[in-house]
Design a protein around this motif. Sequence first.
Motif, PDB file in Angstrom:
ATOM      1  N   THR A  47       0.831  -1.205   0.000  1.00 43.08           N
ATOM      2  CA  THR A  47       0.000   0.000   0.000  1.00 43.08           C
ATOM      3  C   THR A  47       0.865   1.255   0.000  1.00 43.08           C
ATOM      4  O   THR A  47       0.604   2.212  -0.750  1.00 43.08           O
ATOM      5  CB  THR A  47      -0.917   0.013   1.245  1.00 43.08           C
ATOM      6  N   VAL A  48       1.912   1.244   0.824  1.00 42.63           N
ATOM      7  CA  VAL A  48       2.785   2.416   0.893  1.00 42.63           C
ATOM      8  C   VAL A  48       3.549   2.581  -0.418  1.00 42.63           C
ATOM      9  O   VAL A  48       3.704   3.695  -0.927  1.00 42.63           O
ATOM     10  CB  VAL A  48       3.752   2.306   2.091  1.00 42.63           C
ATOM     11  N   LEU A  49       3.997   1.461  -0.991  1.00 48.74           N
ATOM     12  CA  LEU A  49       4.697   1.567  -2.278  1.00 48.74           C
ATOM     13  C   LEU A  49       3.771   2.157  -3.335  1.00 48.74           C
ATOM     14  O   LEU A  49       4.175   3.024  -4.119  1.00 48.74           O
ATOM     15  CB  LEU A  49       5.232   0.196  -2.725  1.00 48.74           C
ATOM     16  N   THR A  50       2.540   1.712  -3.350  1.00 46.33           N
ATOM     17  CA  THR A  50       1.591   2.250  -4.321  1.00 46.33           C
ATOM     18  C   THR A  50       1.412   3.759  -4.122  1.00 46.33           C
ATOM     19  O   THR A  50       1.350   4.524  -5.092  1.00 46.33           O
ATOM     20  CB  THR A  50       0.232   1.524  -4.187  1.00 46.33           C
ATOM     21  N   GLN A  51       1.375   4.183  -2.880  1.00 50.76           N
ATOM     22  CA  GLN A  51       1.257   5.628  -2.604  1.00 50.76           C
ATOM     23  C   GLN A  51       2.491   6.382  -3.103  1.00 50.76           C
ATOM     24  O   GLN A  51       2.379   7.454  -3.704  1.00 50.76           O
ATOM     25  CB  GLN A  51       1.082   5.870  -1.098  1.00 50.76           C
ATOM     26  N   LEU A  52       3.664   5.805  -2.857  1.00 53.64           N
ATOM     27  CA  LEU A  52       4.895   6.453  -3.333  1.00 53.64           C
ATOM     28  C   LEU A  52       4.888   6.560  -4.851  1.00 53.64           C
ATOM     29  O   LEU A  52       5.297   7.576  -5.418  1.00 53.64           O
ATOM     30  CB  LEU A  52       6.120   5.646  -2.883  1.00 53.64           C
ATOM     31  N   GLN A  53       4.398   5.506  -5.503  1.00 54.16           N
ATOM     32  CA  GLN A  53       4.336   5.537  -6.968  1.00 54.16           C
ATOM     33  C   GLN A  53       3.403   6.648  -7.443  1.00 54.16           C
ATOM     34  O   GLN A  53       3.697   7.332  -8.414  1.00 54.16           O
ATOM     35  CB  GLN A  53       3.862   4.186  -7.508  1.00 54.16           C
ATOM     36  N   ARG A  54       2.296   6.809  -6.755  1.00 55.26           N
ATOM     37  CA  ARG A  54       1.344   7.857  -7.154  1.00 55.26           C
ATOM     38  C   ARG A  54       1.947   9.244  -6.962  1.00 55.26           C
ATOM     39  O   ARG A  54       1.661  10.166  -7.709  1.00 55.26           O
ATOM     40  CB  ARG A  54       0.059   7.754  -6.326  1.00 55.26           C
ATOM     41  N   GLN A  55       2.790   9.358  -5.938  1.00 61.46           N
ATOM     42  CA  GLN A  55       3.404  10.665  -5.656  1.00 61.46           C
ATOM     43  C   GLN A  55       4.484  11.018  -6.673  1.00 61.46           C
ATOM     44  O   GLN A  55       4.896  12.161  -6.785  1.00 61.46           O
ATOM     45  CB  GLN A  55       4.014  10.677  -4.254  1.00 61.46           C
ATOM     46  N   GLY A  56       4.986  10.017  -7.383  1.00 62.45           N
ATOM     47  CA  GLY A  56       5.953  10.344  -8.434  1.00 62.45           C
ATOM     48  C   GLY A  56       7.304   9.696  -8.272  1.00 62.45           C
ATOM     49  O   GLY A  56       7.415   8.495  -8.340  1.00 62.45           O
ATOM     50  N   TRP A 133       3.682  -8.804  -3.500  1.00 65.74           N
ATOM     51  CA  TRP A 133       3.141  -7.848  -4.469  1.00 65.74           C
ATOM     52  C   TRP A 133       2.127  -8.540  -5.382  1.00 65.74           C
ATOM     53  O   TRP A 133       1.021  -8.046  -5.613  1.00 65.74           O
ATOM     54  CB  TRP A 133       4.287  -7.260  -5.283  1.00 65.74           C
ATOM     55  N   VAL A 134       2.505  -9.718  -5.877  1.00 60.18           N
ATOM     56  CA  VAL A 134       1.614 -10.465  -6.778  1.00 60.18           C
ATOM     57  C   VAL A 134       0.341 -10.866  -6.039  1.00 60.18           C
ATOM     58  O   VAL A 134      -0.774 -10.718  -6.546  1.00 60.18           O
ATOM     59  CB  VAL A 134       2.348 -11.699  -7.349  1.00 60.18           C
ATOM     60  N   GLN A 135       0.514 -11.369  -4.813  1.00 55.17           N
ATOM     61  CA  GLN A 135      -0.653 -11.815  -4.045  1.00 55.17           C
ATOM     62  C   GLN A 135      -1.608 -10.671  -3.726  1.00 55.17           C
ATOM     63  O   GLN A 135      -2.803 -10.892  -3.571  1.00 55.17           O
ATOM     64  CB  GLN A 135      -0.200 -12.489  -2.753  1.00 55.17           C
ATOM     65  N   SER A 136      -1.082  -9.468  -3.645  1.00 54.83           N
ATOM     66  CA  SER A 136      -1.949  -8.327  -3.329  1.00 54.83           C
ATOM     67  C   SER A 136      -2.796  -7.917  -4.532  1.00 54.83           C
ATOM     68  O   SER A 136      -3.691  -7.089  -4.411  1.00 54.83           O
ATOM     69  CB  SER A 136      -1.099  -7.141  -2.865  1.00 54.83           C
ATOM     70  N   GLY A 137      -2.457  -8.490  -5.680  1.00 54.24           N
ATOM     71  CA  GLY A 137      -3.222  -8.172  -6.880  1.00 54.24           C
ATOM     72  C   GLY A 137      -2.738  -6.915  -7.573  1.00 54.24           C
ATOM     73  O   GLY A 137      -3.385  -6.415  -8.504  1.00 54.24           O
ATOM     74  N   ALA A 138      -1.615  -6.384  -7.132  1.00 53.83           N
ATOM     75  CA  ALA A 138      -1.090  -5.162  -7.747  1.00 53.83           C
ATOM     76  C   ALA A 138      -0.568  -5.462  -9.153  1.00 53.83           C
ATOM     77  O   ALA A 138      -0.323  -6.613  -9.515  1.00 53.83           O
ATOM     78  CB  ALA A 138       0.028  -4.584  -6.873  1.00 53.83           C
ATOM     79  N   GLU A 139      -0.381  -4.401  -9.894  1.00 54.91           N
ATOM     80  CA  GLU A 139       0.004  -4.526 -11.303  1.00 54.91           C
ATOM     81  C   GLU A 139       1.403  -5.134 -11.450  1.00 54.91           C
ATOM     82  O   GLU A 139       2.318  -4.827 -10.688  1.00 54.91           O
ATOM     83  CB  GLU A 139      -0.007  -3.133 -11.941  1.00 54.91           C
TER      84      GLU A 139
END
Length: 143
Positions: A47-56, A133-139
Amino acid sequence: MSLRPHAQARGPVLTGPFLFAVDFDTLKFRQGPEEECVASYQNIDQTVLTQLQRQGEVQVVDIRDPESFIRGRIPGALRLHQGNLAQFMMEGEFDDPLVVVCYHGISSQSAAQYLAEQGFERVYSLIGGMEGWVQSGAEVEAG
Ligand SMILES: O=S(=O)([O-])[S-]
């Protein structure tokens, strides 16, 4: 205090398990002056990695073997290995968040510690690694 490559690593800094792709245990550190080295990393979840990705400006480095990397990786990840480590350090954006990914989130901690001690200021290790990461269903990116 800002750290830069080989500037302030101190004492035996690598105690983690053997890394599959990058043998950080063979890398040598220059001993710094009598200063405390507080460089370290943090564990983060998907979740935090996804947030960091969204931030740029987040750089994801994957230390798994080439086949695993090709089969599936976090989109935009760079495979970091013995052959490109020096170049990565030379071109490093030391201020940007840097996330290290392995298989299950164990080896990435040693690599993250190493990179923090080389001067990367915001280093993270992904909890659960690529499997989590894969298990979380992320891209996932492949090829
Ligand atoms: O070290 S590991 O989490 O990739 S098995």
